[in-house]
Design an enzyme around this catalytic site. Sequence first.
Site, short mmCIF file in Angstrom:
data_model
loop_
_atom_site.label_atom_id
_atom_site.label_comp_id
_atom_site.label_asym_id
_atom_site.label_seq_id
_atom_site.Cartn_x
_atom_site.Cartn_y
_atom_site.Cartn_z
N HIS A 95 0.90 -1.30 0.03
CA HIS A 95 -0.04 0.07 -0.03
C HIS A 95 0.86 1.23 0.05
CE1 HIS A 95 -3.12 -2.71 2.30
NE2 HIS A 95 -3.29 -2.46 1.24
N LYS A 153 -19.09 -3.43 9.37
CA LYS A 153 -17.96 -4.47 8.88
C LYS A 153 -17.04 -5.05 9.99
CE LYS A 153 -18.73 -4.56 4.29
NZ LYS A 153 -18.13 -5.11 3.08
N ARG A 195 -1.70 -5.82 -8.35
CA ARG A 195 -0.86 -6.73 -7.85
C ARG A 195 -0.63 -7.88 -9.30
NH1 ARG A 195 -3.90 -7.85 -2.46
NH2 ARG A 195 -5.33 -7.98 -4.11
N SER A 208 -3.57 -7.63 2.53
CA SER A 208 -3.74 -7.58 4.05
C SER A 208 -4.42 -8.83 4.59
CB SER A 208 -4.80 -6.19 4.07
OG SER A 208 -4.27 -5.13 4.02
#
Length: 164
Positions: A17, A41, A90, A127
């Site tokens: 990031h 969430k 990515r 992550s």
Amino acid sequence: MKRAVCPGTFDPVTLGHLEIVERAAGLFDEVVVGVGTNPSKSRLFTDDERIGMFADAVAGLPNVRVQGFSGLVTSFCAEVGAVAIVKGLRAPSDYDYEVQMARMNSHLTGVETVFLPTGKDYSFVASSLVKEVAAFGGDVSALVPPSVLTALTDRLAERRAAGG
């Protein structure tokens, strides 16, 4: 002034990031890291913790600021006056998903999306994988900033101690 938004949940922030944000900071006058917040969430870190971790990680970048947001990223872009969204890619599979989002965002507001491929050192970093590897005792120290490693290690230890 050309301002861009780098949006994400960043639970937790990784060096991948940071690489994208640093590169975006070289392309735009200002970069706003938009940390998505959503109380419904379940995340490993709270909204405030994620915002704080990213703010600490970019403290040395004078044209980068970190701000939480909820709702559509395009609404956040309008709120902060951003002309672009910067997204890291990515792998080719990221492109397939992100190009649809970019087209929708452009359709909604005309904001453009800039794709930056991640460097080879971070092309596998996500992550969710960092959390999973760390939860099983794996070494993720080369994948996250030192302060994030400490927070991650502490949080996972808290969860183990609480039986979760």
